[in-house]
Design an enzyme around this catalytic site. Structure first.
Site, PDB file in Angstrom:
ATOM      1  N   CYS A  29      -0.318 -46.718 -33.724  1.00 12.38           N
ATOM      2  CA  CYS A  29      -0.417 -46.063 -32.162  1.00 12.38           C
ATOM      3  C   CYS A  29       1.321 -45.815 -31.850  1.00 12.38           C
ATOM      4  O   CYS A  29       2.051 -46.232 -31.580  1.00 12.38           O
ATOM      5  CB  CYS A  29      -0.861 -47.548 -31.086  1.00 12.38           C
ATOM      6  SG  CYS A  29      -0.169 -47.450 -29.792  1.00 12.38           S
ATOM      7  N   LYS A  56     -12.462 -54.018 -32.310  1.00 12.45           N
ATOM      8  CA  LYS A  56     -11.297 -55.143 -31.653  1.00 12.45           C
ATOM      9  C   LYS A  56     -11.961 -56.669 -32.356  1.00 12.45           C
ATOM     10  O   LYS A  56     -13.389 -57.155 -32.090  1.00 12.45           O
ATOM     11  CB  LYS A  56     -10.855 -55.050 -29.892  1.00 12.45           C
ATOM     12  CG  LYS A  56     -10.555 -53.619 -30.286  1.00 12.45           C
ATOM     13  CD  LYS A  56     -10.209 -53.371 -28.618  1.00 12.45           C
ATOM     14  CE  LYS A  56     -10.156 -51.726 -28.841  1.00 12.45           C
ATOM     15  NZ  LYS A  56     -10.810 -51.086 -26.801  1.00 12.45           N
ATOM     16  N   VAL A  69      -3.609 -51.968 -27.108  1.00  9.85           N
ATOM     17  CA  VAL A  69      -1.562 -52.563 -27.524  1.00  9.85           C
ATOM     18  C   VAL A  69      -1.131 -51.384 -27.048  1.00  9.85           C
ATOM     19  O   VAL A  69      -1.375 -50.293 -27.222  1.00  9.85           O
ATOM     20  CB  VAL A  69      -1.832 -52.245 -29.291  1.00  9.85           C
ATOM     21  CG1 VAL A  69      -2.748 -53.407 -29.925  1.00  9.85           C
ATOM     22  CG2 VAL A  69      -2.251 -50.831 -29.681  1.00  9.85           C
ATOM     23  N   GLU A  81       0.543 -53.145 -21.570  1.00 13.10           N
ATOM     24  CA  GLU A  81       1.087 -52.074 -21.554  1.00 13.10           C
ATOM     25  C   GLU A  81       2.414 -51.672 -22.152  1.00 13.10           C
ATOM     26  O   GLU A  81       4.085 -51.715 -21.868  1.00 13.10           O
ATOM     27  CB  GLU A  81       1.578 -51.496 -19.597  1.00 13.10           C
ATOM     28  CG  GLU A  81       0.167 -51.032 -19.169  1.00 13.10           C
ATOM     29  CD  GLU A  81      -0.385 -50.388 -19.507  1.00 13.10           C
ATOM     30  OE1 GLU A  81      -0.242 -49.341 -20.282  1.00 13.10           O
ATOM     31  OE2 GLU A  81      -1.732 -50.192 -19.420  1.00 13.10           O
ATOM     32  N   SER A  82       2.407 -50.327 -22.967  1.00 12.71           N
ATOM     33  CA  SER A  82       3.834 -50.278 -23.189  1.00 12.71           C
ATOM     34  C   SER A  82       5.158 -49.998 -22.653  1.00 12.71           C
ATOM     35  O   SER A  82       6.153 -50.355 -22.811  1.00 12.71           O
ATOM     36  CB  SER A  82       3.766 -48.649 -24.291  1.00 12.71           C
ATOM     37  OG  SER A  82       3.658 -47.826 -23.552  1.00 12.71           O
TER      38      SER A  82
HETATM   39  N1  LIG Z   1      -1.170 -46.976 -21.499  1.00 13.49           N
HETATM   40  C1  LIG Z   1      -1.309 -47.593 -22.249  1.00 13.49           C
HETATM   41  C2  LIG Z   1      -1.820 -47.335 -23.209  1.00 13.49           C
HETATM   42  C3  LIG Z   1      -1.742 -48.140 -25.269  1.00 13.49           C
HETATM   43  C4  LIG Z   1      -3.413 -47.208 -25.669  1.00 13.49           C
HETATM   44  O1  LIG Z   1      -3.646 -45.990 -25.461  1.00 13.49           O
HETATM   45  N2  LIG Z   1      -3.170 -47.776 -26.904  1.00 13.49           N
HETATM   46  C5  LIG Z   1      -4.261 -47.104 -27.280  1.00 13.49           C
HETATM   47  C6  LIG Z   1      -3.385 -47.161 -28.931  1.00 13.49           C
HETATM   48  S1  LIG Z   1      -2.252 -46.142 -29.304  1.00 13.49           S
HETATM   49  C7  LIG Z   1      -5.864 -48.317 -27.717  1.00 13.49           C
HETATM   50  O2  LIG Z   1      -5.675 -49.814 -28.659  1.00 13.49           O
HETATM   51  N3  LIG Z   1      -6.968 -47.794 -27.751  1.00 13.49           N
HETATM   52  C8  LIG Z   1      -7.998 -48.850 -27.930  1.00 13.49           C
HETATM   53  C9  LIG Z   1      -8.889 -48.185 -26.515  1.00 13.49           C
HETATM   54  O3  LIG Z   1      -8.964 -46.967 -26.546  1.00 13.49           O
HETATM   55  O4  LIG Z   1      -9.618 -48.620 -27.031  1.00 13.49           O
HETATM   56  C10 LIG Z   1      -0.325 -47.840 -22.562  1.00 13.49           C
HETATM   57  O5  LIG Z   1       1.438 -47.586 -22.837  1.00 13.49           O
HETATM   58  O6  LIG Z   1       0.283 -49.371 -23.639  1.00 13.49           O
END
Ligand SMILES: N[C@@H](CCC(=O)N[C@@H](CS)C(=O)NCC(=O)O)C(=O)O
Length: 242
Positions: A29, A56, A69, A81-82
């Site tokens: 990710c 999950k 994540v 949130e990253s």
């Molecule tokens: N806005 C979030 C985006 C995080 C994100 O999209 N992570 C993806 C993995 S790269 C995720 O967890 N996807 C799971 C899903 O969409 O259910 C951040 O910045 O943390």
């Protein structure tokens, strides 16, 4: 690094150790990679718990109601949130600052990261079409040109100066995925973006980045099977370190 275990539906949450910072991540990710890079740059000790984001574990929604994540956990604190996790780390562990001390310059960095964030949906959508959608490609190229302009304005080896900082770590995971994702088609980033190419070369060689680059082959293998019953979270060997 050998293939990493990702906790999935039905698996038990590992017990949280008092006072030990934990990162919920996913090996491939780019958002979680931002947090991992800031943790590494600041030399912060932490426990890594990878989450299978296709299947999950039930308990993950208690950690992050959006089910995304990364998430950081420390005792009774949860941070999602990253970018928020990165800012938390920068403030809670102030050694090796990631932003300029000057409030205006810091605001400029945050704006730049926010604007970069606007390009991420185009990045994913364009990658899905292997860069063949001209409109998406044009949108993405416009964002890449603005990065080139920013490097020109700053005139420093990294956005932060002589070493990478928050801007560098926040955009890097997406920029280095451009070739493997095909988001800009088979041509990739145009050669005319000279400063951007130079920045990429510098980042690739940097001591924090170099050992943590996810190989193109691993990224391609992961994304080919992502969100299918054959998702390959645990099977792909990577050379990158925590
Ligand atoms: N806005 C979030 C985006 C995080 C994100 O999209 N992570 C993806 C993995 S790269 C995720 O967890 N996807 C799971 C899903 O969409 O259910 C951040 O910045 O943390």
């Amino acid at each position: 690094m050998p293939a990493e275990h990702h906790f999935k539906t039905g698996e038990t949450l590992p017990a949280l150790k008092p006072g030990v910072l934990r990162l919920y991540s996913m090996a491939f990710c780019p958002y979680a990679e931002r947090t991992r890079l800031v943790l590494a740059a600041k030399d912060i000790d932490y426990e890594l718990v990878n989450v299978n984001t296709y299947k999950k574990p039930e308990w993950y929604f208690d950690k992050n109601p959006d089910g995304l994540v990364p998430t950081l956990e420390l005792d009774d604190k949860l941070i999602q949130e990253s970018l928020v996790t990165c800012e938390y780390l920068d403030e809670a562990y102030p050694d090796t600052p990631m932003y300029p001390a000057d409030a205006y310059l810091k605001a400029r960095d945050k704006l730049f990261i926010q604007r970069f964030g606007n390009s991420i949906p185009a990045f994913y959508r364009s990658a899905k079409e292997k860069g063949k959608n001209e409109e998406l490609r044009t949108t993405l190229l416009k964002h890449m040109n603005s990065i080139e302009d920013e490097l020109q304005n700053r005139g420093t080896p990294f956005f932060f100066g002589s070493s990478p900082g928050m801007v560098d770590y926040a955009i890097w995971p997406f920029i280095y995925r451009i070739p493997s994702s095909m988001a800009l088609g088979s041509g990739g980033l145009p050669e005319s973006l000279v400063l951007l190419h130079q920045w990429i070369d510098r980042m690739r060689k940097h001591e924090i980045i170099a050992p943590r680059i996810m190989e193109d082959e691993a990224l391609v293998e992961f994304s080919t099977h992502y969100r299918t019953p054959g998702s390959r979270f645990d099977e792909i060997q990577t050379k990158s370190v925590k």
